[in-house]
Design a protein around this motif. Structure first.
Motif, mmCIF file in Angstrom:
data_model
loop_
_atom_site.group_PDB
_atom_site.id
_atom_site.type_symbol
_atom_site.label_atom_id
_atom_site.label_comp_id
_atom_site.label_asym_id
_atom_site.label_seq_id
_atom_site.Cartn_x
_atom_site.Cartn_y
_atom_site.Cartn_z
ATOM 1 N N ASN A 73 34.273 44.244 38.242
ATOM 2 C CA ASN A 73 34.734 44.667 39.563
ATOM 3 C C ASN A 73 34.329 46.089 39.939
ATOM 4 O OD1 ASN A 73 36.517 42.462 40.849
ATOM 5 N ND2 ASN A 73 37.018 42.412 38.669
ATOM 6 N N GLY A 74 33.518 46.745 39.110
ATOM 7 C CA GLY A 74 32.948 48.032 39.479
ATOM 8 C C GLY A 74 33.771 49.269 39.171
ATOM 9 N N TYR A 75 34.794 49.154 38.324
ATOM 10 C CA TYR A 75 35.625 50.304 37.977
ATOM 11 C C TYR A 75 35.279 50.903 36.612
ATOM 12 C CZ TYR A 75 38.531 48.781 41.861
ATOM 13 O OH TYR A 75 38.985 48.418 43.105
ATOM 14 N N LYS A 100 35.827 51.972 43.222
ATOM 15 C CA LYS A 100 34.565 51.275 42.998
ATOM 16 C C LYS A 100 33.426 52.222 43.333
ATOM 17 C CE LYS A 100 35.988 46.567 43.834
ATOM 18 N NZ LYS A 100 35.664 45.304 44.450
ATOM 19 N N LYS A 101 32.274 51.970 42.729
ATOM 20 C CA LYS A 101 31.112 52.790 43.051
ATOM 21 C C LYS A 101 30.870 52.717 44.551
ATOM 22 C CE LYS A 101 27.650 53.188 40.542
ATOM 23 N NZ LYS A 101 26.539 53.290 39.670
ATOM 24 N N PRO A 102 30.635 53.861 45.193
ATOM 25 C CA PRO A 102 30.474 53.878 46.647
ATOM 26 C C PRO A 102 29.336 52.991 47.157
ATOM 27 C CG PRO A 102 30.559 56.106 45.770
ATOM 28 C CD PRO A 102 30.568 55.169 44.611
ATOM 29 N N ASP A 103 28.296 52.797 46.365
ATOM 30 C CA ASP A 103 27.176 51.974 46.829
ATOM 31 C C ASP A 103 27.453 50.489 46.662
ATOM 32 O OD1 ASP A 103 26.936 51.635 44.100
ATOM 33 O OD2 ASP A 103 25.004 52.624 43.946
ATOM 34 N N GLY A 104 28.609 50.154 46.078
ATOM 35 C CA GLY A 104 29.004 48.754 45.938
ATOM 36 C C GLY A 104 28.281 48.008 44.833
#
Length: 132
Positions: A73-75, A100-104
């Protein structure tokens, strides 16, 4: 009987974390709890699953499953550092953030790019700051 939420008054022993991951419906309570606990640790603390089991009733397998969920989930991100001469893994690094990473993009977990690692300028683990 009325229900209520009781909070301790702020002092030195608290951590400020984002509500974003706490309200992310893609995360289980187990993953949210793991990330919350890690965010409460000092900035220079190295994440080892074995050490996390020492501070929890959960076993290493449970912690690894929650970690994988955070990665998906990007964390969280796990990166291997390879010795360029021997081509052997010399270290695994783990990073977390409460957003989450800003670029998704999803983290590069399976096959990280070790020639050009994504080191970005992500905000990581900040706790017990007395002033900003």
């Amino acid at each position: 009987m009325a229900q209520s939420i009781k909070r301790k008054r702020s002092g030195d022993n608290f951590t400020i974390i984002s509500n974003d991951f706490l309200r992310d419906e893609n995360l289980s309570l187990k993953a949210k709890g793991l990330l919350s606990y890690i965010m409460s640790l000092p900035d220079d603390w190295k994440i080892y699953f074995e050490e996390l089991t020492e501070h929890s009733r959960d076993g290493e397998k449970t912690i690894r499953v929650a970690w994988k969920e955070l990665e998906i989930n990007g964390y969280a991100r796990t990166t291997k550092i390879i010795d360029q001469k021997t081509k052997r893994v010399i270290e695994w690094t783990k990073e977390v953030s409460d957003f989450k990473k800003p670029d998704g993009k999803k983290p590069h977990v399976e096959k990280p790019d070790v020639a050009e690692p994504d080191v970005g300028n992500d905000r990581l683990l900040k706790t017990n700051n007395t002033k900003d």
